[in-house]
Design a protein around this motif. Sequence first.
Motif, PDB file in Angstrom:
ATOM      1  N   ASP A  39       0.823  -1.209   0.000  1.00  0.00           N
ATOM      2  CA  ASP A  39       0.000   0.000   0.000  1.00  0.00           C
ATOM      3  C   ASP A  39       0.862   1.265   0.000  1.00  0.00           C
ATOM      4  OD1 ASP A  39      -2.401  -1.456   0.045  1.00  0.00           O
ATOM      5  OD2 ASP A  39      -2.250  -1.719   2.207  1.00  0.00           O
ATOM      6  N   TYR A  40       2.161   1.096  -0.208  1.00  0.00           N
ATOM      7  CA  TYR A  40       3.081   2.232  -0.288  1.00  0.00           C
ATOM      8  C   TYR A  40       3.658   2.294  -1.704  1.00  0.00           C
ATOM      9  CZ  TYR A  40       2.958   2.099   4.826  1.00  0.00           C
ATOM     10  OH  TYR A  40       2.562   2.100   6.140  1.00  0.00           O
ATOM     11  N   ARG A  41       3.559   3.467  -2.331  1.00  0.00           N
ATOM     12  CA  ARG A  41       4.076   3.646  -3.690  1.00  0.00           C
ATOM     13  C   ARG A  41       5.341   4.484  -3.644  1.00  0.00           C
ATOM     14  NH1 ARG A  41      -0.249   6.098  -6.636  1.00  0.00           N
ATOM     15  NH2 ARG A  41       0.507   8.064  -5.769  1.00  0.00           N
ATOM     16  N   ILE A 142      14.129   4.054   1.404  1.00  0.00           N
ATOM     17  CA  ILE A 142      13.022   4.371   0.487  1.00  0.00           C
ATOM     18  C   ILE A 142      11.718   3.713   0.934  1.00  0.00           C
ATOM     19  CG2 ILE A 142      14.747   4.423  -1.351  1.00  0.00           C
ATOM     20  CD1 ILE A 142      13.315   1.954  -2.551  1.00  0.00           C
ATOM     21  N   ARG A 143      11.712   2.994   2.055  1.00  0.00           N
ATOM     22  CA  ARG A 143      10.518   2.262   2.483  1.00  0.00           C
ATOM     23  C   ARG A 143      10.127   2.679   3.893  1.00  0.00           C
ATOM     24  NH1 ARG A 143      13.827  -1.941   1.131  1.00  0.00           N
ATOM     25  NH2 ARG A 143      13.759  -2.690   3.271  1.00  0.00           N
ATOM     26  N   TRP A 144       8.869   2.418   4.215  1.00  0.00           N
ATOM     27  CA  TRP A 144       8.386   2.569   5.584  1.00  0.00           C
ATOM     28  C   TRP A 144       8.662   1.255   6.290  1.00  0.00           C
ATOM     29  CZ3 TRP A 144       7.315   6.274   8.796  1.00  0.00           C
ATOM     30  CH2 TRP A 144       6.634   5.994   9.985  1.00  0.00           C
ATOM     31  N   ARG A 162       1.339  11.742   1.240  1.00  0.00           N
ATOM     32  CA  ARG A 162       2.784  11.591   1.261  1.00  0.00           C
ATOM     33  C   ARG A 162       3.237  11.094   2.637  1.00  0.00           C
ATOM     34  NH1 ARG A 162       5.926  14.117  -2.173  1.00  0.00           N
ATOM     35  NH2 ARG A 162       4.401  13.117  -3.556  1.00  0.00           N
ATOM     36  N   VAL A 163       4.068  10.063   2.618  1.00  0.00           N
ATOM     37  CA  VAL A 163       4.627   9.519   3.853  1.00  0.00           C
ATOM     38  C   VAL A 163       5.997  10.120   4.121  1.00  0.00           C
ATOM     39  CG1 VAL A 163       5.459   7.413   4.974  1.00  0.00           C
ATOM     40  CG2 VAL A 163       3.302   7.382   3.709  1.00  0.00           C
ATOM     41  N   LEU A 164       6.835  10.183   3.086  1.00  0.00           N
ATOM     42  CA  LEU A 164       8.160  10.788   3.271  1.00  0.00           C
ATOM     43  C   LEU A 164       8.763  11.144   1.921  1.00  0.00           C
ATOM     44  CD1 LEU A 164      10.528   8.425   2.557  1.00  0.00           C
ATOM     45  CD2 LEU A 164       9.657   7.489   4.680  1.00  0.00           C
ATOM     46  N   ASP A 165       9.686  12.097   1.964  1.00  0.00           N
ATOM     47  CA  ASP A 165      10.574  12.403   0.847  1.00  0.00           C
ATOM     48  C   ASP A 165      11.938  11.837   1.214  1.00  0.00           C
ATOM     49  OD1 ASP A 165       8.922  14.256  -0.942  1.00  0.00           O
ATOM     50  OD2 ASP A 165       8.746  15.251   1.004  1.00  0.00           O
ATOM     51  N   TRP A 166      12.450  10.948   0.382  1.00  0.00           N
ATOM     52  CA  TRP A 166      13.675  10.248   0.762  1.00  0.00           C
ATOM     53  C   TRP A 166      14.830  10.635  -0.162  1.00  0.00           C
ATOM     54  CZ3 TRP A 166      15.317   7.439  -3.361  1.00  0.00           C
ATOM     55  CH2 TRP A 166      14.368   6.923  -4.244  1.00  0.00           C
ATOM     56  N   ALA A 167      16.040  10.322   0.313  1.00  0.00           N
ATOM     57  CA  ALA A 167      17.248  10.580  -0.466  1.00  0.00           C
ATOM     58  C   ALA A 167      18.252   9.474  -0.179  1.00  0.00           C
ATOM     59  CB  ALA A 167      17.842  11.942  -0.127  1.00  0.00           C
ATOM     60  N   LEU A 183       7.671   8.594  -1.134  1.00  0.00           N
ATOM     61  CA  LEU A 183       6.925   7.415  -0.715  1.00  0.00           C
ATOM     62  C   LEU A 183       5.539   7.882  -0.302  1.00  0.00           C
ATOM     63  CD1 LEU A 183       7.142   4.318  -0.167  1.00  0.00           C
ATOM     64  CD2 LEU A 183       7.530   4.909   2.239  1.00  0.00           C
ATOM     65  N   ASP A 184       4.510   7.353  -0.983  1.00  0.00           N
ATOM     66  CA  ASP A 184       3.129   7.753  -0.733  1.00  0.00           C
ATOM     67  C   ASP A 184       2.320   6.567  -0.219  1.00  0.00           C
ATOM     68  OD1 ASP A 184       3.598  10.332  -1.671  1.00  0.00           O
ATOM     69  OD2 ASP A 184       3.109   9.779  -3.735  1.00  0.00           O
ATOM     70  N   TRP A 185       1.375   6.877   0.656  1.00  0.00           N
ATOM     71  CA  TRP A 185       0.385   5.889   1.083  1.00  0.00           C
ATOM     72  C   TRP A 185      -0.768   5.902   0.088  1.00  0.00           C
ATOM     73  CZ3 TRP A 185      -0.965   1.985   4.262  1.00  0.00           C
ATOM     74  CH2 TRP A 185      -2.321   1.735   4.460  1.00  0.00           C
ATOM     75  N   VAL A 186      -1.110   4.711  -0.430  1.00  0.00           N
ATOM     76  CA  VAL A 186      -2.243   4.575  -1.355  1.00  0.00           C
ATOM     77  C   VAL A 186      -3.264   3.665  -0.684  1.00  0.00           C
ATOM     78  CG1 VAL A 186      -2.973   3.920  -3.658  1.00  0.00           C
ATOM     79  CG2 VAL A 186      -0.661   4.803  -3.298  1.00  0.00           C
ATOM     80  N   PRO A 187      -4.461   4.160  -0.381  1.00  0.00           N
ATOM     81  CA  PRO A 187      -5.444   3.342   0.351  1.00  0.00           C
ATOM     82  C   PRO A 187      -5.692   2.004  -0.325  1.00  0.00           C
ATOM     83  CG  PRO A 187      -6.202   5.608   0.170  1.00  0.00           C
ATOM     84  CD  PRO A 187      -4.983   5.496  -0.692  1.00  0.00           C
ATOM     85  N   PRO A 188      -5.747   0.922   0.436  1.00  0.00           N
ATOM     86  CA  PRO A 188      -5.968  -0.403  -0.163  1.00  0.00           C
ATOM     87  C   PRO A 188      -7.372  -0.542  -0.705  1.00  0.00           C
ATOM     88  CG  PRO A 188      -5.991  -0.544   2.236  1.00  0.00           C
ATOM     89  CD  PRO A 188      -5.562   0.851   1.904  1.00  0.00           C
ATOM     90  N   PRO A 189      -7.551  -1.370  -1.717  1.00  0.00           N
ATOM     91  CA  PRO A 189      -8.881  -1.566  -2.303  1.00  0.00           C
ATOM     92  C   PRO A 189      -9.722  -2.504  -1.442  1.00  0.00           C
ATOM     93  CG  PRO A 189      -7.316  -2.990  -3.376  1.00  0.00           C
ATOM     94  CD  PRO A 189      -6.526  -2.161  -2.405  1.00  0.00           C
TER      95      PRO A 189
END
Length: 371
Positions: A39-41, A142-144, A162-167, A183-189
Amino acid sequence: MTPVPPRRFGLVVAAALVAVLGTTTPAAAHGGEAPDGTDYRAGVTGVTPARPGLTVRVVEAGARLELVNRTGRPVEVVGYSGEPYLRVGPDGVFENTRSPATYLNRTLSGDATLPAKADPAAAPDWRRIDDGTAARWHDRRIRWQEPDPPAQVRAAPAREQRVLDWAVPLRDGTEPVEIRGTLDWVPPPDPYPWWVAATLGFLALGAAGLLAAGTAAGVRALAGVGAALAVGGVAAIGLTVGRELDAGASGVGAVLAGLLTGQVWALLTGLGALAAGGYALARRPAADFALALAGACLALFVGVTNLGVLDRSVPPAPWSGGLARLLVTLVLAAGAGATAAGVLRLRAAATRPTPTASDVDHGVALGNKSS
């Protein structure tokens, strides 16, 4: 259809299905430890400052970063403590055996035990791991990493955010460079509609097995189930190829190599479903057995192993989550439905009297008439 001793058929089907159930483990192994969905893009926004010939992308549903270096000079990936971790250049890909990241990044969970020689302050000890100019690695930046979503997501889980901006730092010679991304949270279907569709498809195809095999309706039902199984085989091949593309394979040769080394079970299952579907459409002898066996393999090797796609927003494929869920639903419905239809037809064949020569001629005539 040529008569076959029903007892032998029943034993063969039972043994085959037991064998299928007992060999499901290989199908669960996917190249690169790619997740079945998330669920994280994660996405790369660029390299700063820009470096012509240096390209970076996220692969395996966000599980890894891929860096391709065509600059003609070596570029280093910096580890979690500022130490040299990877070196990618014209002479190949090297990892620093003294970098803790070398061991932490070998698994997606990053729970490896560090050896005594892992010391970020020590001089690098480079070991070649590939002759090419591309490196792929798990990167915790790059991940939660936590099992629970962040606080802002828990407060509004139905909203994409948006969850975070990473480098991720690099070094081009002595000059610092950064890979930047988001890294964005995308609601699950909601998986419920997909489960309902798969169940209805299974019931419809399974019910076709209740039609008498020697009648015109039974002949048409056999052809319908065969066509559905062939569609499921195409969907399975699509899912399998999608995983390889998402894992970073580019070009026909790379895709085929990945399929034959990492996903051969899923590929063979899809091809087998296509073959069995054609076998049933041609009304060949033992078509019922082919439907039952190929359907069971399809449902288990491809359907069950991709169930995570149904309730995850980001699939391990280079297309939308909706299309990936549709393919999994087709695989589940076709595989389970063909299995049920084939078993029911075999059971009916085992309980009716052995046909006489005139009955066989009549059944052939019906089949020729329907065609």
